[in-house]
Design a protein around this motif. Sequence first.
Motif, PDB file in Angstrom:
ATOM      1  N   PRO A 461       0.808  -1.229   0.000  1.00  0.00           N
ATOM      2  CA  PRO A 461       0.000   0.000   0.000  1.00  0.00           C
ATOM      3  C   PRO A 461       0.838   1.274   0.000  1.00  0.00           C
ATOM      4  N   PHE A 462       1.956   1.263   0.717  1.00  0.00           N
ATOM      5  CA  PHE A 462       2.814   2.448   0.737  1.00  0.00           C
ATOM      6  C   PHE A 462       3.386   2.724  -0.651  1.00  0.00           C
ATOM      7  N   VAL A 463       3.813   1.672  -1.352  1.00  0.00           N
ATOM      8  CA  VAL A 463       4.348   1.855  -2.698  1.00  0.00           C
ATOM      9  C   VAL A 463       3.263   2.353  -3.645  1.00  0.00           C
ATOM     10  N   VAL A 464       2.063   1.809  -3.531  1.00  0.00           N
ATOM     11  CA  VAL A 464       0.958   2.251  -4.383  1.00  0.00           C
ATOM     12  C   VAL A 464       0.637   3.722  -4.136  1.00  0.00           C
ATOM     13  N   ALA A 465       0.566   4.104  -2.851  1.00  0.00           N
ATOM     14  CA  ALA A 465       0.284   5.501  -2.518  1.00  0.00           C
ATOM     15  C   ALA A 465       1.369   6.421  -3.053  1.00  0.00           C
ATOM     16  N   CYS A 466       2.631   6.001  -2.905  1.00  0.00           N
ATOM     17  CA  CYS A 466       3.732   6.823  -3.407  1.00  0.00           C
ATOM     18  C   CYS A 466       3.662   6.947  -4.927  1.00  0.00           C
ATOM     19  N   ALA A 467       3.294   5.867  -5.623  1.00  0.00           N
ATOM     20  CA  ALA A 467       3.197   5.921  -7.082  1.00  0.00           C
ATOM     21  C   ALA A 467       2.122   6.905  -7.520  1.00  0.00           C
ATOM     22  N   VAL A 468       0.982   6.882  -6.837  1.00  0.00           N
ATOM     23  CA  VAL A 468      -0.099   7.823  -7.186  1.00  0.00           C
ATOM     24  C   VAL A 468       0.347   9.252  -6.948  1.00  0.00           C
ATOM     25  N   VAL A 469       0.971   9.499  -5.796  1.00  0.00           N
ATOM     26  CA  VAL A 469       1.436  10.854  -5.475  1.00  0.00           C
ATOM     27  C   VAL A 469       2.470  11.321  -6.493  1.00  0.00           C
ATOM     28  N   CYS A 470       3.373  10.429  -6.903  1.00  0.00           N
ATOM     29  CA  CYS A 470       4.395  10.796  -7.878  1.00  0.00           C
ATOM     30  C   CYS A 470       3.779  11.172  -9.220  1.00  0.00           C
ATOM     31  N   VAL A 471       2.753  10.443  -9.644  1.00  0.00           N
ATOM     32  CA  VAL A 471       2.088  10.782 -10.911  1.00  0.00           C
ATOM     33  C   VAL A 471       1.444  12.159 -10.821  1.00  0.00           C
ATOM     34  N   LEU A 472       0.783  12.441  -9.710  1.00  0.00           N
ATOM     35  CA  LEU A 472       0.141  13.747  -9.550  1.00  0.00           C
ATOM     36  C   LEU A 472       1.171  14.869  -9.494  1.00  0.00           C
ATOM     37  N   LEU A 473       2.286  14.628  -8.812  1.00  0.00           N
ATOM     38  CA  LEU A 473       3.330  15.648  -8.769  1.00  0.00           C
ATOM     39  C   LEU A 473       3.934  15.884 -10.144  1.00  0.00           C
ATOM     40  N   ALA A 474       4.122  14.804 -10.923  1.00  0.00           N
ATOM     41  CA  ALA A 474       4.659  14.967 -12.273  1.00  0.00           C
ATOM     42  C   ALA A 474       3.680  15.707 -13.171  1.00  0.00           C
ATOM     43  N   ALA A 475       2.380  15.552 -12.912  1.00  0.00           N
ATOM     44  CA  ALA A 475       1.364  16.218 -13.744  1.00  0.00           C
ATOM     45  C   ALA A 475       1.401  17.731 -13.606  1.00  0.00           C
ATOM     46  N   THR A 476       2.010  18.254 -12.559  1.00  0.00           N
ATOM     47  CA  THR A 476       2.096  19.718 -12.425  1.00  0.00           C
ATOM     48  C   THR A 476       2.891  20.333 -13.564  1.00  0.00           C
ATOM     49  N   SER A 477       3.781  19.549 -14.208  1.00  0.00           N
ATOM     50  CA  SER A 477       4.540  20.096 -15.337  1.00  0.00           C
ATOM     51  C   SER A 477       3.646  20.386 -16.528  1.00  0.00           C
ATOM     52  N   VAL A 478       2.473  19.759 -16.580  1.00  0.00           N
ATOM     53  CA  VAL A 478       1.521  20.006 -17.662  1.00  0.00           C
ATOM     54  C   VAL A 478       0.490  21.050 -17.271  1.00  0.00           C
ATOM     55  N   VAL A 479       0.216  21.147 -15.976  1.00  0.00           N
ATOM     56  CA  VAL A 479      -0.869  22.012 -15.513  1.00  0.00           C
ATOM     57  C   VAL A 479      -0.383  23.417 -15.195  1.00  0.00           C
ATOM     58  N   ARG A 480       0.757  23.553 -14.551  1.00  0.00           N
ATOM     59  CA  ARG A 480       1.231  24.841 -14.070  1.00  0.00           C
ATOM     60  C   ARG A 480       2.395  25.349 -14.908  1.00  0.00           C
ATOM     61  N   ALA A 481       2.383  26.671 -15.163  1.00  0.00           N
ATOM     62  CA  ALA A 481       3.477  27.322 -15.876  1.00  0.00           C
ATOM     63  C   ALA A 481       4.523  27.884 -14.929  1.00  0.00           C
ATOM     64  N   ALA A 482       4.203  28.021 -13.640  1.00  0.00           N
ATOM     65  CA  ALA A 482       5.147  28.553 -12.657  1.00  0.00           C
ATOM     66  C   ALA A 482       6.241  27.515 -12.404  1.00  0.00           C
ATOM     67  N   GLU A 483       7.445  27.790 -12.859  1.00  0.00           N
ATOM     68  CA  GLU A 483       8.509  26.806 -12.754  1.00  0.00           C
ATOM     69  C   GLU A 483       8.902  26.531 -11.311  1.00  0.00           C
ATOM     70  N   TRP A 484       8.780  27.507 -10.433  1.00  0.00           N
ATOM     71  CA  TRP A 484       9.215  27.304  -9.049  1.00  0.00           C
ATOM     72  C   TRP A 484       8.361  26.241  -8.357  1.00  0.00           C
ATOM     73  N   ILE A 485       7.064  26.248  -8.589  1.00  0.00           N
ATOM     74  CA  ILE A 485       6.213  25.249  -7.951  1.00  0.00           C
ATOM     75  C   ILE A 485       6.364  23.894  -8.632  1.00  0.00           C
ATOM     76  N   VAL A 486       6.583  23.902  -9.968  1.00  0.00           N
ATOM     77  CA  VAL A 486       6.790  22.635 -10.677  1.00  0.00           C
ATOM     78  C   VAL A 486       8.087  21.977 -10.220  1.00  0.00           C
ATOM     79  N   VAL A 487       9.151  22.769 -10.092  1.00  0.00           N
ATOM     80  CA  VAL A 487      10.434  22.203  -9.643  1.00  0.00           C
ATOM     81  C   VAL A 487      10.301  21.643  -8.234  1.00  0.00           C
ATOM     82  N   LEU A 488       9.614  22.343  -7.342  1.00  0.00           N
ATOM     83  CA  LEU A 488       9.405  21.822  -5.993  1.00  0.00           C
ATOM     84  C   LEU A 488       8.618  20.510  -6.020  1.00  0.00           C
TER      85      LEU A 488
END
Length: 883
Positions: A461-488
């Motif tokens: 379950p921890f690995v599954v949760a981390c995988a979901v969170v990682c996908v959502l964090l990576a999706a910020t590169s498509v959603v947000r133009a602010a590089e500072w928040i995307v890099v974080l």
Amino acid sequence: MTAQPLAGLTSLKVKLGLLVVASVVVALVVASLGRAGGVPAWLSIPVTIALALAVTQLLAVGMTSPLREMTAAARRMAVGDYAVRVTATSRDEVGQLARAFNTMARDLAEVDQQRRELVANVSHELRTPLTALCAVLENLVDGVGPRDPASFAAALAQAERLVGLVEDLLDLARVDAGKAPLVPERVEMRDLLDDAVAESRVLGRDVSYAVHVDPDDLVVHADPARLRQLVSNLLDNASRHSPAGETVSVKVTLHGDRYRLEVHDRGPGVDPSDRDRVFEPFGTLNAAEGTGGTGLGLAIARWVTDLHGGTISFVDPEPGTDGARVSVDLPLHPHDRPVTRQEDAMTPVPPPPHGRPLPPLVEARSPSSNPRELGSLRTSDRDPSPAPSPVGAQPLLDDLFGSFWPERGTPARLAVLLGALGVGVLAAIVLPFRSLGIGTFLVLMGAGAVILASEHRRRDPFVVACAVVCVLLAATSVVRAAEWIVVLCLLAGAAVCVCAVTGARSLPGFVLSGLSWPLAGLRGLPWLGRTLTVLTGLGHGAALLRTVVWSVLGLLVFGALFVSADALVAEWVDVLVPDLTIDTFVLRAFVTVAVGGTVLAAAYLALNPPRVDRPAAAARSTGARFEWLTPVLAVNAVFAVFLVAQATVVFGGHAYLRETTGLTYAEYVHRGFGQLTVATALTLVVVWAATRRAPRETATDRAWLRGTLGLLCAQTLVVVASALYRMHVYQEAYGFTQLRVLVDVFEAWLGLLVVAVLVGGIALRARWLPRFALLSGAVVLLGLAAINPDAWVAERNLERYAETGKIDWAYFADLSDDAVPVLADLPAADRGCALAYWEPADDDWLEWNLGRARAADAMEGGAVGEWSGTCAEDLSSTVRQAP
């Protein structure tokens, strides 16, 4: 076996020199290419180091492994295991040492085996005459047996048998130890054989002897005493096993510069499978068969033969006869020193003169051999010699990483290597010269797929949760133009990913997981070597290279023809194939290595994770409650003083604050926010230290722990609320910025952790807390990205502008395209101030980003507008390059 590129060199110094030269040359070439191609230092330096290390690992394969194998083998030999062997494939000094070590181990094994057999056999041989002698003497003492000459003769016979056994052992020991030097003299073979036969006849055995010497006046050079001992032992052995009335034949013939002595009896013979072992000490059961002898005669005969530089063996009897036939081949002029069996085996025997070969010694099975033949071995009393076992050397990296990161025999995974390489190539095509967008997300998803395919705990379950969170964090590169928040978000995703693959559960484990990622490039080199071996093995090395070369050549030639022939194909190729000038090619090559290596290191972490978490130690009691309670109460008291001061400011008002401190309320809250944030973080450290030191054996101990730490956490929540309020007041007074919003969110996350500590304190168990902190931090960062922080900052500043008329127009130039839809609704004059430096993005489909797309839609058909007088001065003084 792993190939060793430098195995053919015979000097270790030359190998080390080539290793240094190759590593330096690779580093210089790669660094020069990076500088010429305009590759930034933060990218070129790690790639250069990684490639230099890879070349070093490739060339250094097997250079020191024999030394580590010898260390492990020496430890095993120290406890009596002499069957160890080390790998010796190189020709340098280390390889020579390894071969010498194997020779020493083999010799020690033989000596140890001989020692064990000698003790067992001597004990066996001594037991029979001693038992018989003791029985005779016991009968004489007890008066059971008659005290007549026959009884004393029986006792004397057993004593003489013991004396003979001891004398044979001494002779064998002298020869084996080299204490019996060889003194060659002229020896007439006819006289020596006649004397030996005469001595054998004295034994009174009912056999006759036939002596034949060819030529009859043959004279050899040999040690007379030793040669006489050899012949006597052979005649004694033959006469004991020949039936009564039979003839023992003795024949000596000349063959070039060597002569052959043959003794042939008419006994049961020797089975061919036992002919090599009958010459070992106690290699017969003569005593048990009642034939007499000590079982050492043939062993002494072999050693005398070796002293003269000859050979001895049992061969098939002559055609038409049966029995045992022993053949001794000796040189006419032996060495003047003892020759060991090992030297004899290593030194080739010179060919006979005139090219005449010696007659072969036939060793086929004799038809007349039977189970009770001469020299039947005591096989039931012998343990089979253990087969040599290779010693696996402990790799150098195992010594470096120790128990923290053992090599668990991770199997080669060609698919993982090719997947990481594919992600690197994709990154080289997509990332350079493009803004964050769909292409970045595709690269991240490819990397995640390779890492997840390597992870063996995909259902955790921890690995599954981390995988979901990682996908959502990576999706910020498509959603947000602010590089500072995307890099974080991407950095947070990397932290979550590495903690997931290592299975870390504590804060130290998280830190070690982060450090393990770059170290995996070193720890995984042996695994990478095994995988590359599999890759080259699939195509047999050169065949694979030829296949790749011809495939690329065909793609380039026919691709160029069709591109020049069809405009549509050329357009497709322009879209799909990146610009490959020399500068861009170098940059893309560096990106390929960097991204592919990073993904491969993370995949190796998943395949072979380090032990980042130690077993939890039991709570250690300090012996006295005051040792932990007093510091915690002191911290509680300090927090209480601060809360009283806050209450005084609230009830005393701003006038009391200015009268007491001389500060306005805005200045007052600005000075304390950073300190309160640090105090909140330190409170978590105090709680962690107290829970590790405080005893929990009694209900009173647990009550004090819950009460004091619960009070501290409650006061900390008040401090968090105070810090957040102070930041709110400060932002209202001085405006909203990205950094202020970020630290506001960070303080709120610390407050969430304090609440989690309170929840865990109820049961005094919170092993889930570190992982909760990791995932909650990532989720909080996702929430910050979800609210569109740049747009939120722009809205808050515009509201403050509407209320107070104060605004920093130059600051809007630092906001990303995410804020453009908010600023586009301003009046023309204000819009010109807010968007003075904004330009529409010219993105392709790989750069598409929701924030930039919404900005373009908001500004479609609308002009930015002219600068008004209120902002022209501020903007003209702002030095900023257009995005």
